[in-house]
Design an enzyme around this catalytic site. Structure first.
Site, PDB file in Angstrom:
ATOM      1  N   VAL A  16      -0.361  -9.508 -17.318  1.00 44.87           N
ATOM      2  CA  VAL A  16       0.015  -8.095 -17.414  1.00 44.87           C
ATOM      3  C   VAL A  16       0.679  -7.810 -18.769  1.00 44.87           C
ATOM      4  O   VAL A  16       0.420  -6.779 -19.394  1.00 44.87           O
ATOM      5  CB  VAL A  16       0.936  -7.687 -16.242  1.00 44.87           C
ATOM      6  CG1 VAL A  16       1.474  -6.280 -16.437  1.00 44.87           C
ATOM      7  CG2 VAL A  16       0.181  -7.783 -14.914  1.00 44.87           C
ATOM      8  N   CYS A 130       0.650  -2.782  -7.411  1.00 38.80           N
ATOM      9  CA  CYS A 130      -0.691  -2.376  -7.848  1.00 38.80           C
ATOM     10  C   CYS A 130      -1.498  -1.695  -6.727  1.00 38.80           C
ATOM     11  O   CYS A 130      -2.159  -0.677  -6.963  1.00 38.80           O
ATOM     12  CB  CYS A 130      -1.454  -3.581  -8.385  1.00 38.80           C
ATOM     13  SG  CYS A 130      -1.250  -5.063  -7.399  1.00 38.80           S
ATOM     14  N   HIS A 243      -8.844  -4.183  -7.782  1.00 34.82           N
ATOM     15  CA  HIS A 243      -8.549  -4.173  -6.349  1.00 34.82           C
ATOM     16  C   HIS A 243      -9.376  -3.065  -5.687  1.00 34.82           C
ATOM     17  O   HIS A 243      -9.488  -1.953  -6.225  1.00 34.82           O
ATOM     18  CB  HIS A 243      -7.073  -3.818  -6.082  1.00 34.82           C
ATOM     19  CG  HIS A 243      -6.093  -4.889  -6.443  1.00 34.82           C
ATOM     20  ND1 HIS A 243      -6.448  -6.135  -6.888  1.00 34.82           N
ATOM     21  CD2 HIS A 243      -4.728  -4.885  -6.385  1.00 34.82           C
ATOM     22  CE1 HIS A 243      -5.352  -6.846  -7.102  1.00 34.82           C
ATOM     23  NE2 HIS A 243      -4.300  -6.120  -6.807  1.00 34.82           N
TER      24      HIS A 243
END
Ligand code: A2P
Length: 347
Positions: A16, A130, A243
């Site tokens: 990240v 997230c 995702h």
């Protein structure tokens, strides 16, 4: 050159952190200097920032005095320990870990959803999980139009959510399997290659995982609506980036699928990708590397009067982490909030 604006990325060697540096540069964030921090292990290493490279510095308690903004993605323990030192030194923190999300002193912000929550910040702003971020980006306009009463979500989460080590584990296991070697599990409790794990983060007293309960509590805090009921099942799948979520909602008012599609088409940060006849639906495969939250498979739930099914996909490292954090910083700049009013709040 405008005012001095020194920005730190804490956890700059991680998955990240690297994306944060990339995002700051790509969006022309008006930093006059960017500094990269990680643990003592990586001090002296170099990380890319645009065409240049930054030398990684060791994170210490006293580094924040001349830094205006620090974006943290170095795990909960590091944030817990170091973010208060930053705030005390007058450096505003945007924290990507779970350490501060449910702390009443810290706003939990998705700029498309609740930017106004930044106004009351005390120096530490939390970036949501997230899976929560992409879900609330898509649900906010539907909540405004028809009041979402209940959400049932199942996630299909990429290994990059576990950081660099998650991606290394999937890659190593795939290589081992193709070469006839027994793969080792070091990051996940079971093999992730060619498998699906209904287990993200630790199990809690109620037999849900912490990841699942984050989606419940964070959604309520971001919407500032204790009436919204959320239940989640979080699943790790062998995908590197992106995702996906199957989301079922029940609304107060009837929202026909066509109207939901029209509302979502106008919503900030959302891209409707929904044409079953043309086989158009979002997949991690084409959402990786994109900023928007993609929504498709929009259908009325025929088992209840006011229900909808949605399929929501976003790049978890981008909108799910780095991009959202940088958007929070941009929003604070725009609102002239990039300062710590009371340095004693986290003493
Ligand atoms: P390091 O590379 O020195 O271990 P990821 O989520 O991809 O695993 O990345 C985690 C990031 O957090 C890395 O940049 C890592 O740095 C950093 N980090 C971990 N522990 C600390 C710590 N105690 N102090 C500063 N940075 C840390």
């Amino acid at each position: 050159m405008g005012k001095k604006l020194t920005v730190a990325v804490v956890g700059a060697t991680g998955a990240v952190g690297r994306e944060m540096l990339k995002t700051l540069h790509a969006r022309n964030f008006p930093a006059t200097e960017v500094r990269a921090f990680a643990s003592a292990r990586s001090a002296g290493e170099r990380v890319p920032y645009g065409d240049a490279e930054l030398t990684v510095r060791e994170l210490k308690e006293d580094v924040f005095a001349d830094i205006d903004l620090a974006i943290f993605s170095a795990g909960g323990a590091t944030s817990q320990k170091f973010a208060p030192h930053a705030a005390r030194a007058g450096c505003v923190v945007v924290d990507n870990s779970a350490a501060w999300r449910m702390d009443e002193r810290c706003p939990l912000v998705v700029p498309e959803v609740n930017p106004q929550a930044l106004e009351a910040h005390n120096g530490i702003i939390a970036n949501p999980n997230c899976s929560t971020i992409q879900m609330v980006v898509a649900l906010k306009p539907l909540h405004d139009a028809a009041t979402v009463k209940r959400v049932v979500v199942s996630t299909y989460q990429a290994v990059s959510g576990t950081g660099q080590k998650g991606m290394e584990e999937l890659e190593r296991q795939v290589r081992d399997l193709f070469n006839g070697r027994e793969p080792e599990n070091t990051t996940y409790p079971y093999r992730i290659a060619f498998n699906v794990l209904p287990h993200i983060d630790v199990f809690l007293e109620n037999d849900y995982t912490k990841e699942e309960m984050k989606m419940v509590h964070e959604t309520v805090k971001i919407f500032n609506d204790p009436a919204i009921r959320v239940t989640a099942t979080c699943v790790r799948v062998p995908v590197f980036y992106g995702h996906a979520e199957s989301v079922n909602i029940e609304t107060e008012k009837k929202l026909p699928a066509a109207q939901a599609r029209a509302i979502l088409a106008q919503a900030p940060g959302v891209r409707v990708f929904d044409n079953p006849r043309e086989l158009i639906y979002p997949m991690p495969y084409h959402c990786a590397g994109e900023d928007e939250t993609y929504v498709g498979r929009i259908r009325e739930d025929e088992s209840i009067p006011n229900g909808l099914n949605l399929w929501i996909v976003a790049d978890n490292v981008r909108k799910g982490a780095a991009l959202n954090a940088v958007q929070i910083a941009e929003e604070m700049l725009g609102r002239d909030l990039l300062r710590v009013r009371d340095k004693s709040v986290f003493l």
